[in-house]
Motif scaffolding. Structure first.
Motif, PDB file in Angstrom:
ATOM      1  N   MET A   1       0.843  -1.195   0.133  1.00  0.00           N
ATOM      2  CA  MET A   1      -0.074   0.232  -0.082  1.00  0.00           C
ATOM      3  C   MET A   1       0.836   1.210   0.074  1.00  0.00           C
TER       4      MET A   1
ATOM      5  N   THR B   1      -6.151  -0.461   4.799  1.00  0.00           N
ATOM      6  CA  THR B   1      -6.224   0.276   3.565  1.00  0.00           C
ATOM      7  C   THR B   1      -7.901   0.873   3.477  1.00  0.00           C
TER       8      THR B   1
ATOM      9  N   LYS C   1      -6.838   3.887   5.724  1.00  0.00           N
ATOM     10  CA  LYS C   1      -6.296   5.040   4.999  1.00  0.00           C
ATOM     11  C   LYS C   1      -7.678   5.803   4.014  1.00  0.00           C
ATOM     12  N   GLN C   2      -8.297   4.770   3.493  1.00  0.00           N
ATOM     13  CA  GLN C   2      -9.470   5.457   2.486  1.00  0.00           C
ATOM     14  C   GLN C   2     -10.436   6.254   3.340  1.00  0.00           C
TER      15      GLN C   2
END
Length: 200
Positions: A24, A191, A194-195
């Motif tokens: 990532m 992830t 983070k989104q």
């Protein structure tokens, strides 16, 4: 995707096999550490770090309620015998290490100790975070291979290893381009965080 592919090639040149979708891209390696804190740490969890270690990491993990435990180091990095004793005593949620040119000590973990750390992670089923923003900053003989590169020769250790890297020290600090390589379940949770944080 092109950046993930470039990072995959960069890591392959350093002896680590990672598919582009196995990493990532982060806002510097410090965002990777924050995402690890978000996904892994609950108030009261014990975290073992090198003593001394990067101050911002201590602050980040404490923000999520971690109890920080220092493992002693010498010129060859963390004392693995004492690290093992601390893991057996405290059963930490994770261990955070800067094996190559550690900040602030400058110590580099020896090859023999790196292999022992990986074997210890497998034996105790303890997640090890390898923070590697400085690994390219050498002028003479290169440092030993990263824990990530060595994990391919220590069965099972890749399941207990997170590797974070950054271009901030070798390309441009202001770009804030880093990455995280982690087991699939942890990577998926990071992830999602983070989104939410970046909101695209």
């Amino acid at each position: 995707q092109p950046l993930r592919e470039a990072i995959s090639r960069f890591m392959a040149a350093k002896g680590s096999t990672v598919a582009p979708d196995g990493l990532m891209v982060t806002t510097g390696s410090q965002q990777a550490l924050d995402l690890i804190g978000k996904t892994m740490i609950s108030p009261g969890d014990k975290i073992i770090v090198e003593a001394p270690t990067f101050l911002a990491t201590i602050q980040c993990f404490r923000l999520y309620g971690a109890h920080i435990i220092g493992a002693p180091i010498d010129a060859n990095g963390v004392d693995v015998d004492k690290l093992e004793a601390l893991i057996d005593e405290h059963k930490p949620k994770l261990v955070y290490l800067i094996p190559t040119f550690a900040n602030p000590s400058g110590a580099t973990l020896s090859l023999e100790r790196r292999k022992r750390v990986l074997a210890l992670a497998v034996r105790t089923q303890t997640l090890v975070i390898e923070d590697d923003p400085y690994g390219e900053l050498y002028f003479d003989a290169p440092p030993p291979p990263s824990l990530l590169a060595l994990s391919e020769s220590v069965p099972g250790s890749r399941d207990w290893l997170v590797h974070t890297g950054s271009f901030s020290k070798i390309l441009s600090p202001g770009l804030r381009v880093g990455w995280m390589i982690a087991p699939p379940e942890l990577l998926a949770k990071a992830t999602m965080c983070k989104q939410f944080s970046d909101a695209h």
